[in-house]
Structure formats: structure tokens, C-alpha cells
Design a protein around this motif. Structure first.
Motif, short mmCIF file in Angstrom:
data_model
loop_
_atom_site.label_atom_id
_atom_site.label_comp_id
_atom_site.label_asym_id
_atom_site.label_seq_id
_atom_site.Cartn_x
_atom_site.Cartn_y
_atom_site.Cartn_z
N ASP A 106 10.73 10.37 11.94
CA ASP A 106 11.16 11.15 10.79
C ASP A 106 10.75 10.52 9.46
OD1 ASP A 106 12.78 8.94 10.82
OD2 ASP A 106 14.68 10.03 11.00
N SER A 107 9.70 9.69 9.49
CA SER A 107 9.26 9.04 8.26
C SER A 107 8.69 10.06 7.28
CB SER A 107 8.20 7.98 8.57
OG SER A 107 7.62 7.50 7.37
N PRO A 108 9.08 9.99 6.01
CA PRO A 108 8.50 10.88 5.01
C PRO A 108 7.05 10.52 4.67
CG PRO A 108 9.93 9.27 3.95
CD PRO A 108 10.09 9.07 5.43
N HIS A 109 6.59 9.40 5.20
CA HIS A 109 5.24 8.94 4.90
C HIS A 109 4.24 9.32 5.99
CE1 HIS A 109 7.24 6.75 1.76
NE2 HIS A 109 7.94 6.05 2.64
N VAL A 110 4.67 10.13 6.97
CA VAL A 110 3.79 10.53 8.07
C VAL A 110 3.68 12.05 8.10
CG1 VAL A 110 3.39 10.50 10.56
CG2 VAL A 110 4.38 8.50 9.43
N ILE A 111 2.44 12.52 8.25
CA ILE A 111 2.17 13.94 8.44
C ILE A 111 1.85 14.15 9.91
CG2 ILE A 111 0.69 15.88 7.81
CD1 ILE A 111 0.08 14.38 5.17
N ALA A 112 2.67 14.92 10.60
CA ALA A 112 2.49 15.13 12.04
C ALA A 112 1.49 16.27 12.28
CB ALA A 112 3.82 15.44 12.70
N ALA A 113 0.23 15.98 12.01
CA ALA A 113 -0.83 16.97 12.15
C ALA A 113 -2.17 16.24 12.24
CB ALA A 113 -0.83 17.92 10.95
N PRO A 114 -3.20 16.90 12.75
CA PRO A 114 -4.53 16.28 12.72
C PRO A 114 -5.03 16.14 11.28
CG PRO A 114 -4.46 18.14 14.25
CD PRO A 114 -3.22 18.21 13.42
N PHE A 115 -5.85 15.13 11.03
CA PHE A 115 -6.44 14.96 9.70
C PHE A 115 -7.48 16.06 9.50
CE2 PHE A 115 -9.30 12.45 6.73
CZ PHE A 115 -8.43 12.55 5.66
N SER A 116 -7.29 16.88 8.48
CA SER A 116 -8.21 18.00 8.26
C SER A 116 -8.29 18.31 6.78
CB SER A 116 -7.73 19.24 9.02
OG SER A 116 -6.51 19.71 8.47
N LEU A 117 -9.28 19.11 6.44
CA LEU A 117 -9.48 19.53 5.05
C LEU A 117 -8.26 20.29 4.54
CD1 LEU A 117 -11.71 19.51 2.85
CD2 LEU A 117 -12.44 21.74 3.73
N GLY A 118 -7.61 21.03 5.45
CA GLY A 118 -6.47 21.85 5.05
C GLY A 118 -5.25 21.07 4.61
N LEU A 119 -5.16 19.79 4.97
CA LEU A 119 -4.01 18.99 4.55
C LEU A 119 -4.05 18.69 3.06
CD1 LEU A 119 -3.65 16.34 7.43
CD2 LEU A 119 -2.31 18.43 7.06
N GLY A 120 -5.24 18.72 2.49
CA GLY A 120 -5.36 18.49 1.05
C GLY A 120 -5.09 17.06 0.63
N TYR A 125 0.83 -1.20 0.00
CA TYR A 125 0.00 0.00 0.00
C TYR A 125 0.87 1.25 0.00
CZ TYR A 125 -4.19 -2.73 0.96
OH TYR A 125 -5.23 -3.62 0.86
N ASP A 126 0.44 2.23 -0.77
CA ASP A 126 1.07 3.55 -0.75
C ASP A 126 0.41 4.32 0.40
OD1 ASP A 126 2.44 5.86 -1.27
OD2 ASP A 126 1.20 6.44 -2.98
N ALA A 127 0.76 3.93 1.61
CA ALA A 127 0.05 4.39 2.81
C ALA A 127 0.70 5.64 3.39
CB ALA A 127 0.01 3.29 3.86
N THR A 128 -0.13 6.59 3.77
CA THR A 128 0.29 7.80 4.46
C THR A 128 -0.30 7.79 5.86
OG1 THR A 128 0.39 9.08 2.41
CG2 THR A 128 0.20 10.32 4.46
N GLY A 129 0.55 8.07 6.84
CA GLY A 129 0.07 8.15 8.21
C GLY A 129 -0.13 9.60 8.63
N ILE A 130 -1.14 9.82 9.45
CA ILE A 130 -1.42 11.16 9.95
C ILE A 130 -1.63 11.07 11.46
CG2 ILE A 130 -3.00 13.13 9.87
CD1 ILE A 130 -3.63 12.37 6.99
N ASP A 131 -0.81 11.81 12.20
CA ASP A 131 -0.92 11.78 13.66
C ASP A 131 -0.20 13.00 14.23
OD1 ASP A 131 -0.72 11.20 16.46
OD2 ASP A 131 -1.07 9.09 15.99
N PRO A 132 -0.93 13.85 14.96
CA PRO A 132 -0.28 15.07 15.49
C PRO A 132 0.80 14.77 16.53
CG PRO A 132 -2.49 14.81 16.37
CD PRO A 132 -2.36 13.81 15.28
N ALA A 133 0.76 13.57 17.13
CA ALA A 133 1.73 13.23 18.17
C ALA A 133 2.92 12.43 17.63
CB ALA A 133 1.04 12.43 19.28
N TYR A 134 2.99 12.23 16.31
CA TYR A 134 4.08 11.45 15.73
C TYR A 134 5.42 12.15 15.98
CZ TYR A 134 7.00 9.00 12.35
OH TYR A 134 8.01 8.28 11.75
N GLU A 135 6.43 11.36 16.40
CA GLU A 135 7.73 11.95 16.76
C GLU A 135 8.88 11.44 15.90
OE1 GLU A 135 7.79 10.76 20.86
OE2 GLU A 135 6.91 12.64 21.53
#
Length: 355
Positions: A121-135, A109-119
């Protein structure tokens, strides 16, 4: 209107946070639990929950994948995901430290993770809440052990649906409240979990469910649902809840087992169940000598509430005498623990109340 099910004062608020000393563990924040069923939606939650008491940081350690048993569970989850999510594009909302996300990626899977508490350095994780603004959006979303932590779960799911264009399938996995009730699992009532779900709750929450069931020995429930069919649940009198009258009787039973053993005593499993079990037993006058856990980042740290020191299995083998009484917090791991303890201890399955 609300229907009260259970009231507990002074629970440790973060079971998976570890501390540097016994004193720090015992001084950890506490919160009150008033488990309540909302008579409009039929959902069960802690009406005394205060999100301000919870602070997630580097000392919060909830990784379970150190166990081969839990990794087998993740394989079972992956098999469900593969049945329903055929597109390679996938988003895991609340990916934590990224273990399952990596599992998904290794499966193709071309999986992307989203989590504001992620600590990490994976390029596949966005350290933010899932929101409309992430696009970002996907045909498939995974939400594992997140929804029980969210004060308004329906609004949270609605925000996810909106950010995803009100389309796509979602896999949701949470602890099963029916299992907790059937097992009188008082040690599974956590402050950190504001919500307690049954399969029927998701039947009322989604108009279209593709698959539903239980995993991890029935302790978790899951649904694969159509995000476009999300709706506000309406209470059904058929699903009114009353906890068993003997729901907390296991505290006295465990106390009696502990009192009958004059030697050293330990808890095996220094995560949520172990923290709550040790907390209630300490209030009942039982002190344990140590806690055992295979997660290396928890070892030589101290549990919330009781301040019990957490040690590695090999340390427990050297420290505890033959025949020491050891309470096993989760019987899913019993065979694994039996092997690691080399038959040295007297093991008690807490969730089955048997020796």
C-alpha cells in the motif's frame, strides 16, 4: 538461425513459489528448457519458454533481504547508483515488494516504484506496467533482476526508453551467464529466467555505457547505460557460446557426496538454486529430509518440484542430528550459514563443489 546449448525437460516453472503441502509442491507446473543462442543477435534464451505457465501471486516469495549478506550487496548497488544518478528523481521499474525502493528513498532519492505485481500500500508505488500512458519519466531508472524474465528484452527496453522520452540513464542488473558457464552452475538454469546475459551482450545493446562490472561475488553483472543509445544487438562470432562439456557433471558429483552420507540430508537455501538443485538430485535418486531458509514467509511451506518442507534455521538445529549433510546453495552466504548452524552440520558448497 539458432544454436542449441542445453536441453532440460520438466523444470519447475516458478522456483520461488511456495506451497501448502508436499503433494502441491510436487504437482507444481513444469516446463521445458532449450537454451539457445540466437545467431542474429547473439542473445541467449529459452526457445521453449511459455509465459502462460507463469502465474505470480501472493505465494511467490523471492525476497532476499532477510540476509545481512544480501543487504550488503544492496548497499554496493546503492553506491553505484549514487555515482551516476545525481538528480533526486528516480524510477525503479519492477520494484517487486519494494525493499530496494525503500532503500533508495532512505538514501534521499524521490524514488517511484512501478510493478504490476506489487501488493502493498505504499503511495510511492504504481501497480502497473511502465508505459507511456502512466505519464511519468525520470533522468534515472533502475531495472534490477527484471530483464531475465522478459521474452523480448530489447523491445522491453525500447518501450521503457519511449515512455521516458528516449532519454536518461538506466542501471540494469541481471544474473551473469559467464559466471554460470565458468562455474558449471547447472543449478542456476531456471525456467523462470527466459534470458541469460553476458556483459558483451550489453556492449552490443547500448552505444554508450558509463560503467559496467560484476557484483555479489561475480554472480550478477550490471551496466549503467544511456537509454538514448539503445540499439538492436548484432551477433559477433567472437562471442559464440559453447557450454563446457562437463556442465552438468556436478549433478553426479553431488549425488556421490549424498550417497556417501548415510544419515539425514538437507538443502540450505529454499530459493531458485535450492529448488533446481533438489529437483535434479531427486531425479538422480537422492531424497532430502528438509530445506532450510531464513525467510519467515517461506518457513513451514513446501518447495516447488520436490515438495520439500522449508524450515527455519533454529528448527533445523533441533531436527537434524549432529554431522548431518547440508548442501549450501550459495557460497556467498556460507559464513552466515556456518554461524547460524553453530558448526553442527557437515556443509557442502554446491557452487564450488567442495566440502
Amino acid at each position: 538461425m539458432r544454436h542449441e546449448l542445453l536441453r532440460i525437460a520438466g523444470l519447475p516453472v516458478l522456483q520461488n513459489k511456495v506451497y501448502d503441502t508436499t503433494a502441491a509442491g510436487r504437482a507444481s507446473p513444469r516446463g521445458d528448457m532449450v537454451l539457445t543462442q540466437d545467431e542474429a543477435t547473439g542473445l541467449v534464451f529459452n526457445s521453449k519458454f511459455d509465459d502462460a505457465l507463469l502465474t505470480y501471486d501472493a505465494d511467490y516469495q523471492n525476497e532476499q533481504a532477510c540476509s545481512s549478506i544480501f543487504r550488503e550487496h544492496l548497499d554496493a548497488v546503492l553506491a553505484i547508483v549514487k555515482r551516476h544518478f545525481l538528480s533526486p528523481s528516480l524510477i525503479e521499474v519492477g520494484c517487486g515488494k519494494g525493499y530496494f525502493l525503500n532503500h533508495l528513498r532512505q538514501a534521499g532519492y524521490d524514488a517511484t516504484g512501478i510493478d504490476p505485481a506489487y501488493e502493498g500500500d505504499s503511495p510511492h508505488v504504481i501497480a502497473a506496467p511502465f508505459s507511456l500512458g502512466l505519464g511519468v519519466s525520470s533522468d534515472a531508472l533502475v531495472l534490477r533482476h527484471v530483464l531475465e524474465h522478459i521474452q523480448d528484452p530489447v523491445s522491453f527496453l525500447r518501450a521503457i526508453a519511449l515512455a521516458n522520452g528516449n532519454q536518461g540513464k538506466i542501471y540494469i542488473e541481471v544474473p551473469c551467464f559467464d559466471w554460470i558457464c565458468a562455474r558449471c552452475a547447472w543449478f542456476d538454469i531456471f525456467y523462470e529466467h527466459v534470458n541469460y546475459f553476458r556483459v558483451v551482450d550489453f556492449d552490443r545493446m547500448f552505444g554508450r555505457i558509463y560503467e559496467k562490472g560484476h557484483v555479489f561475488g561475480g554472480q550478477y553483472l550490471y551496466v549503467v547505460a544511456d537509454l538514448a543509445s539503445l540499439r538492436v544487438p548484432v551477433a559477433d562470432p567472437r562471442w559464440h557460446i559453447e557450454l563446457p562439456a562437463n556442465f552438468t557433471a556436478g549433478i553426479d558429483k553431488s549425488r556421490a557426496v549424498a550417497l556417501a552420507n548415510r544419515g539425514e540430508k538437507a538443502v540450505w537455501g529454499a530459493s531458485s538454486k535450492g529448488v533446481i538443485f533438489a529437483h535434479h538430485l531427486r531425479l538422480a535418486g537422492i531424497e532430502f529430509d528438509l530445506a532450510v531458509d531464513i525467510n519467515p514467509v517461506k518457513q513451514n511451506r513446501y518447495m516447488a518440484g520436490t515438495g520439500l518442507k522449508i524450515v527455519a534455521p533454529e528448527t533445523a538445529l533441533k531436527t537434524l542430528p549432529d554431522g548431518a549433510l547440508v548442501f549450501v546453495m550459495n557460497s556467498n552466504y556460507f559464513d552466515e550459514i556456518l554461524m547460524q548452524s553453530q558448526g553442527k552440520f557437515r556443509l557442502v558448497k554446491v557452487d564450488q563443489n567442495v566440502i
